[in-house]
Scaffold this motif. Structure first.
Motif, PDB file in Angstrom:
ATOM      1  N   PRO A   1       1.179  -0.971  -0.192  1.00 46.97           N
ATOM      2  CA  PRO A   1       0.020  -0.366  -0.192  1.00 46.97           C
ATOM      3  C   PRO A   1       1.089   1.271   0.346  1.00 46.97           C
ATOM      4  N   VAL A   2       2.534   1.102   0.755  1.00 41.60           N
ATOM      5  CA  VAL A   2       3.194   2.251   0.273  1.00 41.60           C
ATOM      6  C   VAL A   2       3.678   3.053  -0.645  1.00 41.60           C
ATOM      7  N   ALA A   3       3.796   1.585  -1.135  1.00 41.62           N
ATOM      8  CA  ALA A   3       4.544   1.631  -2.576  1.00 41.62           C
ATOM      9  C   ALA A   3       3.544   2.074  -3.674  1.00 41.62           C
ATOM     10  N   VAL A   4       2.513   1.811  -3.569  1.00 37.46           N
ATOM     11  CA  VAL A   4       0.728   2.223  -4.432  1.00 37.46           C
ATOM     12  C   VAL A   4       0.800   3.986  -4.128  1.00 37.46           C
ATOM     13  N   TYR A   5       0.469   4.287  -2.541  1.00 33.81           N
ATOM     14  CA  TYR A   5       0.444   5.675  -2.411  1.00 33.81           C
ATOM     15  C   TYR A   5       1.617   6.463  -2.882  1.00 33.81           C
ATOM     16  N   LEU A   6       3.141   5.783  -2.891  1.00 34.58           N
ATOM     17  CA  LEU A   6       3.477   6.972  -3.336  1.00 34.58           C
ATOM     18  C   LEU A   6       3.868   7.060  -4.971  1.00 34.58           C
ATOM     19  N   LEU A   7       3.327   6.654  -5.134  1.00 35.92           N
ATOM     20  CA  LEU A   7       3.307   5.779  -6.901  1.00 35.92           C
ATOM     21  C   LEU A   7       2.051   6.877  -7.274  1.00 35.92           C
ATOM     22  N   PHE A   8       0.824   7.068  -6.713  1.00 34.37           N
ATOM     23  CA  PHE A   8      -0.202   7.359  -7.577  1.00 34.37           C
ATOM     24  C   PHE A   8      -0.526   8.802  -6.748  1.00 34.37           C
ATOM     25  N   ASP A   9      -0.608   8.486  -5.289  1.00 30.15           N
ATOM     26  CA  ASP A   9      -0.552  10.543  -5.019  1.00 30.15           C
ATOM     27  C   ASP A   9       0.573  11.302  -5.192  1.00 30.15           C
ATOM     28  N   VAL A  10       1.800  10.677  -4.736  1.00 26.54           N
ATOM     29  CA  VAL A  10       3.065  11.240  -4.597  1.00 26.54           C
ATOM     30  C   VAL A  10       3.307  11.524  -6.308  1.00 26.54           C
ATOM     31  N   LEU A  11       3.274  10.344  -6.701  1.00 27.61           N
ATOM     32  CA  LEU A  11       4.524  11.115  -7.730  1.00 27.61           C
ATOM     33  C   LEU A  11       3.355  11.937  -9.128  1.00 27.61           C
ATOM     34  N   LEU A  12       2.544  10.700  -9.641  1.00 28.00           N
ATOM     35  CA  LEU A  12       1.426  10.881 -10.645  1.00 28.00           C
ATOM     36  C   LEU A  12       0.669  12.215  -9.782  1.00 28.00           C
ATOM     37  N   LYS A  13      -0.022  12.380  -9.148  1.00 36.64           N
ATOM     38  CA  LYS A  13      -0.964  13.192  -8.494  1.00 36.64           C
ATOM     39  C   LYS A  13      -2.364  12.737  -8.389  1.00 36.64           C
ATOM     40  N   VAL A  14      -1.949  11.603  -8.156  1.00 41.24           N
ATOM     41  CA  VAL A  14      -3.671  10.812  -8.817  1.00 41.24           C
ATOM     42  C   VAL A  14      -4.134  11.084  -7.052  1.00 41.24           C
ATOM     43  N   HIS A  15      -4.809  11.516  -6.522  1.00 41.39           N
ATOM     44  CA  HIS A  15      -5.746  11.638  -5.180  1.00 41.39           C
ATOM     45  C   HIS A  15      -6.353  10.128  -5.038  1.00 41.39           C
ATOM     46  N   PHE A  16      -6.265   8.837  -3.651  1.00 39.06           N
ATOM     47  CA  PHE A  16      -7.331   8.521  -3.308  1.00 39.06           C
ATOM     48  C   PHE A  16      -8.442   8.782  -2.495  1.00 39.06           C
ATOM     49  N   PRO A  17      -9.544   8.791  -2.431  1.00 40.21           N
ATOM     50  CA  PRO A  17     -10.559   8.720  -1.570  1.00 40.21           C
ATOM     51  C   PRO A  17      -9.844   8.551  -0.150  1.00 40.21           C
ATOM     52  N   PRO A  18     -10.460   9.880   0.235  1.00 38.21           N
ATOM     53  CA  PRO A  18     -10.146  10.212   1.964  1.00 38.21           C
ATOM     54  C   PRO A  18     -10.502   8.681   2.235  1.00 38.21           C
ATOM     55  N   GLY A  19      -9.496   8.254   3.625  1.00 38.65           N
ATOM     56  CA  GLY A  19      -9.807   7.313   4.776  1.00 38.65           C
ATOM     57  C   GLY A  19      -9.020   7.054   5.593  1.00 38.65           C
TER      58      GLY A  19
END
Length: 168
Positions: A140-158
């Protein structure tokens, strides 16, 4: 022509080969999804960057359809094992996937991925080890870093995303 008691050609048994039946369902899905993609609006030339919004989903559908046709062609004339009811582990796996979707909505994507990465291997017989915990934390950390940080595709808040936002 019977090749053994457990295998035979489906056509001789009066039924459609499994690859053909599944293939037709997948091709039907691709056709419906392609039809839905016809409603995707074209982007202005300045924003399109030579690729329209409908291009990617249509390319994915084309690849799925091509691989499905290949699967169907390779399955023709092949002996097929006798059909059996699915093992209980497959039903449990399907139930866990549905639970993951519900947890994704309720807990947020990172917490749901963590739980899924712990529960699924345990369900399939993996032992609870430090490696499993590292995987369940790392994925999950890798997915978060890839999408949220690098690609700026933000996840719905949880739950986890709320804590991260409070720390930042």
């Amino acid at each position: 022509m019977q090749v053994g008691s457990e295998t035979g050609r489906p056509v001789e048994a009066g039924r459609l080969p499994r690859d053909m039946a599944v293939g037709f369902v997948i091709l039907l899905f691709c056709a419906v999804a392609y039809w839905v993609s016809l409603d995707i609006q074209k982007a202005p030339a300045a924003l399109a960057q030579n690729v329209q919004p409908a291009t990617f989903p249509r390319m994915v559908l084309a690849v799925i359809a091509a691989l499905t046709v290949l699967m169907m062609a390779l399955g023709l004339g092949q002996p097929e094992p006798a059909r059996r009811a699915p093992k209980i582990i497959m039903l449990v796996t399907g139930a866990l996937m549905v639970a993951f979707v519900m947890a994704f909505e309720a807990l947020g994507p990172l917490a749901a991925m963590f739980l899924f990465c712990i529960v699924m291997p345990l369900t399939w017989g993996e032992r609870f080890t430090a490696t499993l915990v590292l995987y369940a934390l790392g994925f999950p950390v890798a997915v978060y870093l890839l999408f949220d940080v690098l690609l700026k595709v933000h996840f719905p808040p949880g739950v986890v995303e709320g804590l991260i936002d409070k720390m930042i």
